[in-house]
Design an enzyme around this catalytic site. Structure first.
Site, PDB file in Angstrom:
ATOM      1  N   SER A 141       0.877  -1.179   0.000  1.00  9.69           N
ATOM      2  CA  SER A 141       0.000   0.000   0.000  1.00  9.69           C
ATOM      3  C   SER A 141       0.908   1.222   0.000  1.00  9.69           C
ATOM      4  O   SER A 141       2.070   1.147   0.446  1.00  9.69           O
ATOM      5  CB  SER A 141      -0.841  -0.008   1.280  1.00  9.69           C
ATOM      6  OG  SER A 141      -1.479   1.236   1.465  1.00  9.69           O
ATOM      7  N   TYR A 154      -2.225  -1.163  10.479  1.00 11.02           N
ATOM      8  CA  TYR A 154      -2.232  -1.222   9.010  1.00 11.02           C
ATOM      9  C   TYR A 154      -0.952  -0.602   8.463  1.00 11.02           C
ATOM     10  O   TYR A 154      -0.240  -1.195   7.656  1.00 11.02           O
ATOM     11  CB  TYR A 154      -3.470  -0.498   8.460  1.00 11.02           C
ATOM     12  CG  TYR A 154      -3.670  -0.711   6.972  1.00 11.02           C
ATOM     13  CD1 TYR A 154      -4.350  -1.834   6.509  1.00 11.02           C
ATOM     14  CD2 TYR A 154      -3.163   0.177   6.038  1.00 11.02           C
ATOM     15  CE1 TYR A 154      -4.531  -2.047   5.138  1.00 11.02           C
ATOM     16  CE2 TYR A 154      -3.327  -0.024   4.669  1.00 11.02           C
ATOM     17  CZ  TYR A 154      -4.023  -1.133   4.232  1.00 11.02           C
ATOM     18  OH  TYR A 154      -4.188  -1.354   2.871  1.00 11.02           O
ATOM     19  N   LYS A 158       2.143  -2.663   6.662  1.00 12.17           N
ATOM     20  CA  LYS A 158       2.352  -2.422   5.226  1.00 12.17           C
ATOM     21  C   LYS A 158       3.788  -1.942   4.972  1.00 12.17           C
ATOM     22  O   LYS A 158       4.364  -2.250   3.930  1.00 12.17           O
ATOM     23  CB  LYS A 158       1.312  -1.436   4.683  1.00 12.17           C
ATOM     24  CG  LYS A 158      -0.091  -2.029   4.586  1.00 12.17           C
ATOM     25  CD  LYS A 158      -0.169  -3.200   3.602  1.00 12.17           C
ATOM     26  CE  LYS A 158      -1.597  -3.657   3.339  1.00 12.17           C
ATOM     27  NZ  LYS A 158      -1.691  -4.768   2.360  1.00 12.17           N
TER      28      LYS A 158
END
Ligand SMILES: NC(=O)c1ccc[n+]([C@@H]2O[C@H](COP(=O)([O-])OP(=O)(O)OC[C@H]3O[C@@H](n4cnc5c(N)ncnc54)[C@H](O)[C@@H]3O)[C@@H](O)[C@H]2O)c1
Length: 270
Positions: A141, A154, A158
């Protein structure tokens, strides 16, 4: 640069393939002439339905990417029953944890966003290296290059995915195995369906459609690029971050203050 990958005649696996970006990747590789696409996802019904929708060259594989034994047997059985895997898209992802999140959010994010890529690397990259060809596409991402202000689990995992993909690209490149890393900003998928106007993902600008992400991925693989950036401006943001970290953090603090203002307006959704 990794070797160029073209889908024509290829055997492709897409994890998280029953939805969003994964589904669009599967669809696009089939359009590019892949001999078969294995749609791997954790829910059997959704996975089967996605494969049916995608047509006769799509095959469902029920797979939990956090289960290392299941990943190893999926690799072995796909290669036995179908053909050597030319491209594995390690794309499954979860949105777990608001703010600092709880330990369960960190555990889930770590297992899906980092360990799952390790599992497939252990099972598949030695086979590809022995053949002297093959490609791994890791969906990380832009959060892994920059940050994602809504969720620490998150963002941090990532970053781990990007770091792991770089490590694999360096270690396996000379064996003829290509590794690329897909780093989109916002994309309209079920994962972002509840995003309000104040979602931090919106900081990156306009959301793309999954098929646009798949288009960029196909071009980048064809050109043998490591970094796949459906939102090209992410490269510029990353440059600013690396050139002056203090200035970048100050800018992100201002952005967060603005988002908090919007949240008080009541549109916050995750
Ligand atoms: N949507 C965005 O804005 C965006 C932006 C950047 C990166 N990404 C990343 O793109 C990837 C795809 O996300 P999406 O937006 O298409 O979301 P999505 O929710 O539509 O699809 C994710 C898929 O992953 C599957 N999955 C989750 N855990 C799994 C597991 N343990 N085993 C097997 N499958 C599992 C889900 O069942 C789902 O089908 C993710 O890695 C996500 O983090 C998404």
């Amino acid at each position: 640069m990794p070797d160029a990958f073209t889908a024509d005649g290829a055997t492709v696996v897409v994890t998280g393939g029953a939805s969003g970006i994964g589904y669009a990747l599967a669809q696009r590789f089939l359009r590019e002439g892949a001999a078969r696409v294995l749609v791997a996802d954790r829910d059997p019904d959704r996975t089967r339905n996605a494969a049916i929708e995608l047509g006769e060259r799509a095959h469902p594989v029920t797979l939990d990417v956090t289960d290392e034994d299941a990943v190893a047997s999926a690799v072995a059985s796909i290669e036995e029953e179908h053909a050597p895997i030319d491209l594995w898209c390690s794309n499954a992802g979860v949105a777990a944890g608001d703010g600092l999140g709880g330990d369960a959010d960190w555990e889930a994010s770590w297992r899906v966003h980092v360990l799952a890529h390790v599992h497939v690397a252990r099972a598949l990259l030695p086979r590809m290296a022995e053949r002297g060809r093959g490609h791994l596409l890791v969906t990380a991402s832009a959060a892994g290059l920059l940050t994602q202000l809504d969720s620490a689990p998150y963002s941090v995992t990532k970053h781990g995915a990007v770091a792991l993909a770089e490590w694999l690209a360096i270690r396996y490149g000379d064996a003829g195995v290509g590794v690329s890393c897909l780093c989109p900003q916002g994309v309209h998928t079920p994962m972002t369906a509840g995003d309000g106007a104040d979602s931090a993902t919106r900081l990156g600008g306009a959301y793309l459609e999954p098929h646009e992400v798949a288009d960029t991925a196909v071009s980048a693989l064809r050109e043998g690029r490591f970094l796949v950036l459906p939102h090209p401006e992410a490269a510029e943001y990353e440059l600013h971050r690396s050139q002056d970290r203090d200035r970048w953090i100050a800018g992100m603090r201002r952005a967060w203050a603005k988002l908090r203002g919007a949240a008080q307006g009541g549109t916050r959704s995750r």
